[in-house]
Design a protein around this motif. Structure first.
Motif, mmCIF file in Angstrom:
data_model
loop_
_atom_site.group_PDB
_atom_site.id
_atom_site.type_symbol
_atom_site.label_atom_id
_atom_site.label_comp_id
_atom_site.label_asym_id
_atom_site.label_seq_id
_atom_site.Cartn_x
_atom_site.Cartn_y
_atom_site.Cartn_z
ATOM 1 N N UNK A 2 16.444 -1.134 -10.604
ATOM 2 C CA UNK A 2 16.282 -2.579 -10.711
ATOM 3 C C UNK A 2 14.828 -2.974 -10.459
ATOM 4 N N UNK A 3 14.285 -3.888 -11.259
ATOM 5 C CA UNK A 3 12.918 -4.361 -11.000
ATOM 6 C C UNK A 3 12.865 -5.161 -9.714
ATOM 7 N N UNK A 4 11.715 -5.152 -9.089
ATOM 8 C CA UNK A 4 11.560 -5.933 -7.865
ATOM 9 C C UNK A 4 11.653 -7.424 -8.175
ATOM 10 N N UNK A 5 12.260 -8.171 -7.240
ATOM 11 C CA UNK A 5 12.294 -9.615 -7.379
ATOM 12 C C UNK A 5 10.898 -10.171 -7.089
ATOM 13 N N UNK A 6 10.510 -11.180 -7.868
ATOM 14 C CA UNK A 6 9.206 -11.823 -7.689
ATOM 15 C C UNK A 6 9.386 -13.075 -6.830
ATOM 16 N N UNK A 7 8.682 -13.113 -5.712
ATOM 17 C CA UNK A 7 8.816 -14.210 -4.757
ATOM 18 C C UNK A 7 7.441 -14.801 -4.474
ATOM 19 N N UNK A 8 7.338 -16.120 -4.579
ATOM 20 C CA UNK A 8 6.099 -16.816 -4.245
ATOM 21 C C UNK A 8 6.220 -17.435 -2.858
ATOM 22 N N UNK A 9 5.132 -17.373 -2.106
ATOM 23 C CA UNK A 9 5.087 -17.947 -0.764
ATOM 24 C C UNK A 9 4.080 -19.096 -0.764
ATOM 25 N N UNK A 10 4.576 -20.311 -0.768
ATOM 26 C CA UNK A 10 3.705 -21.491 -0.696
ATOM 27 C C UNK A 10 3.566 -21.890 0.771
ATOM 28 N N UNK A 11 2.894 -21.018 1.500
ATOM 29 C CA UNK A 11 2.698 -21.190 2.936
ATOM 30 C C UNK A 11 1.232 -20.929 3.228
ATOM 31 N N UNK A 12 0.573 -21.880 3.879
ATOM 32 C CA UNK A 12 -0.856 -21.714 4.165
ATOM 33 C C UNK A 12 -1.088 -20.611 5.188
ATOM 34 N N UNK A 13 -2.276 -20.075 5.205
ATOM 35 C CA UNK A 13 -2.627 -19.015 6.158
ATOM 36 C C UNK A 13 -3.661 -19.501 7.173
ATOM 37 N N UNK A 14 -3.879 -20.813 7.235
ATOM 38 C CA UNK A 14 -4.990 -21.358 8.028
ATOM 39 C C UNK A 14 -4.648 -21.566 9.493
ATOM 40 N N UNK A 15 -3.380 -21.387 9.894
ATOM 41 C CA UNK A 15 -3.023 -21.585 11.299
ATOM 42 C C UNK A 15 -2.071 -20.488 11.753
ATOM 43 N N UNK A 16 -1.994 -20.311 13.047
ATOM 44 C CA UNK A 16 -1.227 -19.189 13.598
ATOM 45 C C UNK A 16 0.268 -19.351 13.350
ATOM 46 N N UNK A 17 0.772 -20.580 13.343
ATOM 47 C CA UNK A 17 2.194 -20.791 13.101
ATOM 48 C C UNK A 17 2.584 -20.239 11.737
ATOM 49 N N UNK A 18 1.858 -20.632 10.705
ATOM 50 C CA UNK A 18 2.190 -20.176 9.351
ATOM 51 C C UNK A 18 1.986 -18.677 9.194
ATOM 52 N N UNK A 19 0.937 -18.152 9.813
ATOM 53 C CA UNK A 19 0.731 -16.699 9.722
ATOM 54 C C UNK A 19 1.880 -15.948 10.378
ATOM 55 N N UNK A 20 2.407 -16.493 11.475
ATOM 56 C CA UNK A 20 3.568 -15.869 12.097
ATOM 57 C C UNK A 20 4.781 -15.893 11.186
ATOM 58 N N UNK A 21 4.985 -17.019 10.479
ATOM 59 C CA UNK A 21 6.094 -17.115 9.520
ATOM 60 C C UNK A 21 5.931 -16.059 8.433
ATOM 61 N N UNK A 22 4.710 -15.906 7.933
ATOM 62 C CA UNK A 22 4.459 -14.912 6.887
ATOM 63 C C UNK A 22 4.718 -13.496 7.402
ATOM 64 N N UNK A 23 4.352 -13.232 8.648
ATOM 65 C CA UNK A 23 4.616 -11.908 9.223
ATOM 66 C C UNK A 23 6.113 -11.630 9.294
ATOM 67 N N UNK A 24 6.890 -12.669 9.618
ATOM 68 C CA UNK A 24 8.336 -12.494 9.661
ATOM 69 C C UNK A 24 8.920 -12.204 8.289
ATOM 70 N N UNK A 25 8.372 -12.845 7.249
ATOM 71 C CA UNK A 25 8.822 -12.576 5.880
ATOM 72 C C UNK A 25 8.519 -11.125 5.511
ATOM 73 N N UNK A 26 7.318 -10.677 5.836
ATOM 74 C CA UNK A 26 6.936 -9.289 5.562
ATOM 75 C C UNK A 26 7.865 -8.326 6.296
ATOM 76 N N UNK A 27 8.195 -8.664 7.537
ATOM 77 C CA UNK A 27 9.087 -7.811 8.329
ATOM 78 C C UNK A 27 10.441 -7.669 7.643
ATOM 79 N N UNK A 28 10.969 -8.777 7.124
ATOM 80 C CA UNK A 28 12.259 -8.724 6.427
ATOM 81 C C UNK A 28 12.168 -7.849 5.179
ATOM 82 N N UNK A 29 11.120 -8.043 4.405
ATOM 83 C CA UNK A 29 10.967 -7.296 3.148
ATOM 84 C C UNK A 29 10.874 -5.795 3.418
ATOM 85 N N UNK A 30 10.171 -5.430 4.462
ATOM 86 C CA UNK A 30 10.026 -4.011 4.788
ATOM 87 C C UNK A 30 11.352 -3.373 5.180
ATOM 88 N N UNK A 31 12.229 -4.159 5.793
ATOM 89 C CA UNK A 31 13.500 -3.619 6.266
ATOM 90 C C UNK A 31 14.608 -3.718 5.226
#
Length: 382
Positions: A2-31
């Motif tokens: 199966x091809x990988x699903x394409x997911x867009x993240x419209x989340x800014x990287x300019x503050x620690x809160x959003x970067x933490x959210x992005x890290x959690x998304x990455x954590x889910x994808x890896x697992x």
């Protein structure tokens, strides 16, 4: 394959809160199943990117901060999960911080330090700030303290200027009773309060203790004095958002009930490192407890440190804090154990060693008695 699903993240990287959210998304994808992730440069609250109308993807996780982004995402007809409190699309799944829990934790932190004058400084342009403010007012009624509240002019107001905001903050700070503990809606607001206190020559934390939210490490450490802050579980927020999107892309029906993520705890720094108690002996006892609580101390050790009998110490403790010295030791130990169980992969023997227990069996008995569940079950509970 199966091809990988394409997911867009419209989340800014300019503050620690959003970067933490992005890290959690990455954590889910890896697992779980790998995604092809598109993370463009995105300004918080900016206009929808031009590519969005042409993008042929499978799903989107977004901070939906305005109506134009909401309309663009609706037109896309793709599965979307919202990680903003603004609620411009109330019919879609969303994941947010538990703002009631944040307010409760912040109030508890200041009450534990003996403050009976408490204040809240918010930005009415953000729902999460208003929710935290509203809960602060409810807690004031239940905990019998007067709620001193100040909402600054939101930055989106045409009349906004830092000079005007500073003038309003200065007037408010001058009116507050002291000593006072102030909860700022987030770290940026707390940093502004610290700056105005410095200009007014108000001692922090002796006269005004300041507590932020988000635990943005750089902001907190650059603040003068270093800023205490509520630690939001941003990784869990991102992880839960990714899990919801995964279910949506698989065709599952997901309701619009909010997934509210509780905070991890508080990172105490110098801005709240004070005890607002008039009894110097109780203050000395509390400081001794906080400095040595994880060394296996007991009430007899405290009595040797202060010029009071055990009976008098316990009587004054009960009068000032509503609990005994022994209960204070147990409370701090329990909070630390919970934090280590949530935030680390440390074994029980390691956690026991770090919290003043000779054996992990003793820790387990203590924890089960205090919480009604064994440490392992608590660690597995989302």
């Amino acid at each position: 394959m199966m091809p990988r699903r394409a997911v867009a993240l419209l989340v800014e990287t300019s503050n620690s809160y959003s970067r933490g959210v992005l890290e959690g998304i990455v954590d889910y994808v890896r697992k779980h199943e790998r995604w092809s992730i598109f993370l463009p440069e995105q300004e918080r609250g900016g206009e929808p990117p031009k590519w969005l109308g042409r993008w042929q993807g499978d799903g989107i996780i977004a901070r939906i901060e305005n109506d134009s982004i909401a309309r663009a995402l609706t037109r896309s007809q793709m599965p979307v999960v919202d990680v903003s409190a603004a609620r411009h699309l109330p019919s879609i799944p969303w994941v947010e911080t538990d703002d009631v829990a944040i307010a409760r934790l912040a109030v508890e932190h200041l009450l534990d330090r003996g403050f009976r004058n408490l204040a809240y400084c918010g930005d009415p342009g953000f729902n999460w700030s208003n929710w935290r403010r509203d809960e602060f007012r409810k807690l004031a009624q239940s905990e019998n303290f007067e709620p001193h509240v100040f909402d600054t002019l939101t930055r989106n107001d045409a009349k906004y200027s830092w000079t005007r905001e500073k003038r309003g903050l200065a007037a408010w700070l001058k009116r507050l009773p002291r000593p006072v503990g102030i909860i700022a809606c987030y770290d940026i607001q707390a940093q502004k309060i610290l700056e105005v206190c410095r200009e007014l020559d108000i001692a922090v934390p002796e006269e005004v203790a300041v507590l932020g939210v988000d635990n943005d490490h750089l902001l907190c450490e650059l603040a003068d004095p270093p800023l205490s802050s509520v630690i939001c579980n941003t990784r869990r927020t991102g992880y839960e958002a990714a899990s919801l999107l995964d279910r949506l892309m698989r065709g599952e029906t997901v309701g619009d009930a909010p997934v509210l993520v509780k905070p991890i705890g508080i990172q105490a720094r110098q801005s709240t490192d004070i005890l607002a108690i008039d009894d110097p002996d109780v203050v000395a006892a509390l400081r001794f407890i906080r400095e040595h609580v994880f060394e296996g101390i007991n009430v007899a050790d405290i009595v040797r440190h202060v010029p009071l009998s055990r009976r008098v110490l316990e009587s004054r403790f009960q009068k000032m804090l509503g609990r005994s010295p022994h209960a204070e030791i147990n409370r701090l130990k329990l909070d630390r154990i919970k934090q280590l169980l949530r935030e680390t992969d440390f074994s029980l023997p390691e956690i026991a060693s770090r919290t003043g227990f000779e054996h992990d069996e003793y820790l387990s008995v203590f924890f089960r008695k205090a919480t009604g569940m064994p440490p392992g079950k608590y660690r597995r509970t989302p």
